[in-house]
Design an enzyme around this catalytic site. Structure first.
Site, short mmCIF file in Angstrom:
data_model
loop_
_atom_site.label_atom_id
_atom_site.label_comp_id
_atom_site.label_asym_id
_atom_site.label_seq_id
_atom_site.Cartn_x
_atom_site.Cartn_y
_atom_site.Cartn_z
N ARG A 51 0.83 -1.21 0.00
CA ARG A 51 0.00 0.00 0.00
C ARG A 51 0.87 1.26 0.00
O ARG A 51 1.92 1.30 0.66
CB ARG A 51 -0.91 0.02 1.23
CG ARG A 51 -1.96 -1.07 1.25
CD ARG A 51 -2.83 -0.94 2.48
NE ARG A 51 -3.67 0.24 2.39
CZ ARG A 51 -4.90 0.26 1.88
NH1 ARG A 51 -5.44 -0.85 1.43
NH2 ARG A 51 -5.60 1.37 1.83
N ASP A 83 -14.69 2.90 9.06
CA ASP A 83 -15.76 2.16 9.75
C ASP A 83 -16.25 0.97 8.94
O ASP A 83 -16.47 -0.12 9.48
CB ASP A 83 -16.95 3.09 10.02
CG ASP A 83 -16.65 4.17 11.03
OD1 ASP A 83 -15.81 3.94 11.91
OD2 ASP A 83 -17.27 5.24 10.94
N GLU A 84 -16.44 1.19 7.62
CA GLU A 84 -17.06 0.16 6.80
C GLU A 84 -16.16 -1.05 6.57
O GLU A 84 -16.63 -2.10 6.11
CB GLU A 84 -17.50 0.75 5.45
CG GLU A 84 -16.38 1.28 4.59
CD GLU A 84 -16.08 2.75 4.81
OE1 GLU A 84 -15.53 3.39 3.89
OE2 GLU A 84 -16.38 3.26 5.92
N GLN A 86 -13.94 -2.15 9.13
CA GLN A 86 -13.42 -2.64 10.40
C GLN A 86 -13.88 -4.05 10.75
O GLN A 86 -13.12 -4.84 11.31
CB GLN A 86 -13.77 -1.66 11.53
CG GLN A 86 -12.95 -0.39 11.47
CD GLN A 86 -13.20 0.53 12.66
OE1 GLN A 86 -13.92 0.18 13.60
NE2 GLN A 86 -12.62 1.73 12.61
N HIS A 108 -13.32 5.76 17.22
CA HIS A 108 -14.72 6.03 16.93
C HIS A 108 -15.48 4.78 17.32
O HIS A 108 -14.98 3.66 17.13
CB HIS A 108 -14.91 6.36 15.45
CG HIS A 108 -16.33 6.68 15.05
ND1 HIS A 108 -17.15 7.50 15.80
CD2 HIS A 108 -17.08 6.27 13.99
CE1 HIS A 108 -18.32 7.60 15.20
NE2 HIS A 108 -18.31 6.86 14.10
N GLY A 134 -6.37 14.38 11.88
CA GLY A 134 -5.07 13.85 12.26
C GLY A 134 -3.92 14.80 12.04
O GLY A 134 -3.00 14.89 12.87
N GLU A 195 -22.23 15.11 12.28
CA GLU A 195 -21.81 15.03 10.87
C GLU A 195 -22.99 15.20 9.92
O GLU A 195 -22.91 15.94 8.93
CB GLU A 195 -21.14 13.67 10.61
CG GLU A 195 -19.81 13.50 11.31
CD GLU A 195 -19.36 12.05 11.32
OE1 GLU A 195 -18.24 11.80 11.79
OE2 GLU A 195 -20.12 11.16 10.87
#
Length: 346
Positions: A51, A83-84, A86, A108, A134, A195
């Site tokens: 990566r 999140d999607e 994890q 989160h 960050g 959000e």
């Protein structure tokens, strides 16, 4: 009132001898990994070696190993992938190596609160959530200061989970500013609401509707862009620095009177009722279910929505006008660490 912890409340030695694995090296990952390392913690980064973010991590002086190897070696596994992803990351790379005595950390609460990850009961499950992007977390730490964070304890198998969480918060610099105690439920639901209803969804919709109203009334799109989007930063900066009062002190009396007499007409009780519906969908899990299903189906609707927004006139006009603004970084130019999207806690 929330309980707030500072430097005096943290015991950095609680993490002495422990290996912390950061999974992901995006907005939060690069900052937390580097801050912890510079605070004297033993940190490894779990990434697939090919990566681009793995190459960046190595360039930043981090030890990079494959995600499963990182989970195997680590005493603390901190999940900073989107999140999607994890749930899949947990099942493939973390679960086989999660044994009693380990700490599972997040920034989160989505995956734990909505149970896309269900850890065993014999490990600590904690959250340390910086309230900044960050790059700001890293920059402020490097300047000798810190940004606030939230901490939450979901499972305290060791009976030392809060001590460990505060030590981690100390390592990223947040105890310099203040660390607020919360829960996974409170952080997740309030974060998603902020959000959707205000910071991202509410704001972008307000900007677009204002732009459209002026253009449809015959005003130049360029003028509408400046009035409804460009100047937003000036107002938000004032609010950020000193609340609504600072902003109202700094604007003209005409602007302040218009604010106080017309704002409720635009975002009033009907808007609040819509916000309550948004919050109810978050609390019930309806939004989480929708988002999980969207990703299971390949994200086609999400991709279509992204493409539609790129074609909105405000984006086309804005790109042209920003080309005139020499003080802005050129669009597309890399200005910070590679971005593997993580919800920040906006």
């Amino acid at each position: 009132m929330a309980t707030i912890f500072y430097e005096r409340d943290a015991n950095p030695n609680a993490l002495k001898g422990k290996t912390i694995a950061i999974l992901g090296y995006g907005s939060q990952g690069h900052a937390q990994a580097q801050n912890l390392r510079d605070s004297g913690c033993k940190v490894i980064v779990g990434l697939e070696p090919t990566r681009p973010s793995a190459q960046q991590a190595r360039a930043d002086g981090m030890v990079v190993v494959a995600p499963d190897e990182a989970a195997k070696r680590a005493d603390w596994i901190h999940v900073l992938t989107p999140d999607e992803t994890q749930g899949a990351v947990y099942e493939q790379f973390i679960k086989p190596y999660l044994h009693p005595g380990k700490i599972l950390g997040f920034s989160h609460g989505f995956s734990i609160h909505f149970k896309t990850i269900v850890p065993p009961s014999d490990v600590d499950v904690v959250m340390i959530a910086p309230k900044s992007p960050g790059h700001l977390l890293r920059r402020v730490y490097s300047e000798g200061r810190g940004v606030p964070s939230l901490i939450a304890i979901q499972q305290d198998a060791s009976k030392r989970a809060r001590e460990y969480a505060l030590a981690y918060a100390h390592g990223i610099g947040s105890t310099r500013a203040g660390v607020l105690q919360t829960t996974f439920k409170e952080e997740t639901e309030s974060d998603l609401f902020g959000e959707q209803a205000v910071l991202c969804g509410g704001l972008t919709s307000l900007i677009k509707k204002g732009f459209e109203t002026l253009v449809e009334a015959g005003y130049a799109p360029e003028i509408a862009y400046f009035e409804c989007l460009h100047e937003m930063k000036l107002i938000v900066d004032l609010i950020y620095e000193g609340g609504l009062g600072r902003m109202r002190y700094s604007i003209s009396n005409t602007a302040e009177y218009g604010d106080l007499t017309r704002g409720e007409k635009v975002a009033g009780d009907e808007t609040k009722a819509a916000m309550k519906k948004v919050l109810a969908d978050i609390q019930s899990g309806a939004f989480a279910k929708e988002w999980i299903e969207e990703n299971k189906n390949g994200g086609r609707n999400f991709a279509a929505l992204r493409e539609k927004e790129k074609k909105h006139p405000i984006e086309i006009v804005g790109a042209q006008l920003r080309g005139m603004m020499s003080w802005l970084p050129k669009e597309g130019k890399k200005t910070e660490a590679p971005k593997e999207k993580q919800v920040v806690n906006a």
